[in-house]
Design an enzyme around this catalytic site. Structure first.
Site, short mmCIF file in Angstrom:
data_model
loop_
_atom_site.label_atom_id
_atom_site.label_comp_id
_atom_site.label_asym_id
_atom_site.label_seq_id
_atom_site.Cartn_x
_atom_site.Cartn_y
_atom_site.Cartn_z
N SER A 102 0.98 -1.19 0.88
CA SER A 102 0.20 -0.43 1.86
C SER A 102 -1.26 -0.48 1.44
O SER A 102 -1.58 -0.73 0.27
CB SER A 102 0.69 1.02 1.89
OG SER A 102 -0.20 1.85 2.60
N TYR B 199 3.32 9.10 -2.35
CA TYR B 199 3.39 7.86 -1.57
C TYR B 199 2.38 6.83 -2.07
O TYR B 199 2.72 5.67 -2.32
CB TYR B 199 3.15 8.15 -0.09
CG TYR B 199 3.15 6.91 0.76
CD1 TYR B 199 4.34 6.26 1.06
CD2 TYR B 199 1.96 6.37 1.24
CE1 TYR B 199 4.35 5.11 1.83
CE2 TYR B 199 1.95 5.22 2.01
CZ TYR B 199 3.15 4.60 2.30
OH TYR B 199 3.15 3.44 3.05
#
Length: 276
Positions: free
Chosen positions: A152, A165
Site C-alpha cells: 500500500s 495497518y
C-alpha cells in the site's frame, strides 16, 4: 525497459482475498491470460459465483477453498489441501488483508492481532510454503511464475490513526523487496503492489470513508500490476497512480516529523465519525 509478457497459461494461480475488490480483479486478469485458479477467502458463495463466471468466460478451472487465513493453522490447512489435490501453484497473489481506523488507545486489541495475523503472518507463511512451487514452475515454464504481495502507499511512512495497518504494509513492502533481491537472478517475477485509495469494500471494513478527490478503480490497479509483470525484470514494488507515486517519493525526503503530521491529517480526512 525490456518487456517479456507474463504468460501463466497452463499453470495455476492462487489468489487470496479473491471474493471481492482487487482479489477478484486479479482472478479475472489471470484467467483471461490462461491460468487456472485457486480462489480462497472467507465467503464461499462469492468464490463460487466467481468460479462460475471465470469458467463461462475463459474456460478456467477454479478450485474454491473457503478459509479465514487469519485463523491459527489456516495456512497449514490450505497448503495441505493443495498438496492433496496435487496442485502446484505457479503464481501467488497475497491479496488478503484489511485495515481499521482509530487511535491505538481506542482500538480493539483482538482486531489489531487479527490484522497482523492476516496482513503479515499469513502472507509470510504462505510465501514460504509455496515459494518452492513457484520456482519449480519457473524452471518448467520460464516467464510463467510470479509472486505479487499486496502492500500500500501506507507502507512508505507511519500512518497515525491506522498505525497497525501502516506497520503491516511496511513489513510487506520490505519483505517483498528482500525476496525480490534473493530471487531476481533466477527470473522469478516478484513485486509488491502499492495502491492508494481504491473503490473497493476496504474503506467500509476499515471504518474509513473516502473523501479523496482521486480514488483508483480496480482496473487502474490491475493495469499497474500487470504492466510490471510484463517487464522482463519487474521492479521490487510498483505504486498505482501517478499522483500516489509522486507522493510516495516526496514523503521519503520530507523531515520525518513533518511527514508524520501530514499523513496524520490526511488519514483523519478520510474518516467520518458515526452521526456525522
Amino acid at each position: 525497459m525490456k518487456r517479456t509478457i507474463f504468460n501463466p497459461i497452463g499453470t495455476t494461480a492462487l489468489v487470496t482475498g479473491a471474493s471481492s475488490g482487487l482479489g477478484r480483479g486479479f482472478a479475472r486478469e489471470l484467467a483471461e491470460r490462461g491460468a487456472d485458479l485457486v480462489l480462497t477467502a472467507r465467503r464461499q458463495d462469492r468464490l463460487e459465483e466467481l468460479a462460475v463466471e471465470l469458467a463461462e468466460k475463459y474456460g478456467t478451472v477454479s478450485t474454491v477453498i473457503p478459509l479465514d487465513l487469519a485463523r491459527p493453522g489456516a495456512v497449514t490447512e490450505l497448503v495441505a489441501d493443495l498438496h492433496s489435490r496435487d496442485i502446484t501453484v505457479g503464481t501467488l497473489v497475497n491479496n488478503a488483508g484489511f485495515g481499521s481506523w482509530g487511535d491505538v488507545r481506542d482500538s480493539d486489541a483482538d482486531r489489531a492481532h487479527e490484522q497482523v495475523a492476516l496482513n503479515v503472518q499469513a502472507l509470510t507463511d504462505l510465501t514460504h510454503a509455496l515459494l518452492p512451487d513457484l520456482l519449480r514452475t519457473l524452471r518448467e515454464r520460464p516467464g510463467s511464475a510470479a509472486l505479487v504481495n499486496m502492500a500500500s502507499t501506507a507502507a512508505f511512512q507511519p500512518v497515525p490513526h491506522m498505525a497497525v495497518y501502516g506497520a503491516t504494509k511496511a513489513f510487506v513492502l520490505r519483505f517483498t523487496e528482500a525476496l525480490w533481491a534473493e530471487t531476481r537472478a533466477g527470473g522469478l517475477k516478484v513485486t509488491a503492489l502499492c495502491p492508494g485509495p481504491v473503490a473497493t469494500e476496504f474503506a467500509g471494513i476499515a471504518g474509513n470513508v473516502h473523501r479523496f478527490r482521486r480514488v483508483l478503480t480496480v482496473d487502474d490497479v490491475m493495469r499497474t500490476a500487470f504492466d510490471a509483470l510484463d517487464l522482463a525484470d519487474p521492479p521490487p514494488y510498483v505504486v498505482s497512480g501517478r499522483r500516489n507515486a509522486v507522493l510516495a517519493r516526496i514523503v521519503g525526503v520530507l523531515p520525518h516529523r513533518f511527514s508524520l503530521g501530514l499523513v496524520g491529517r490526511l488519514s483523519a480526512l478520510g474518516h467520518r465519525r458515526p452521526g456525522r
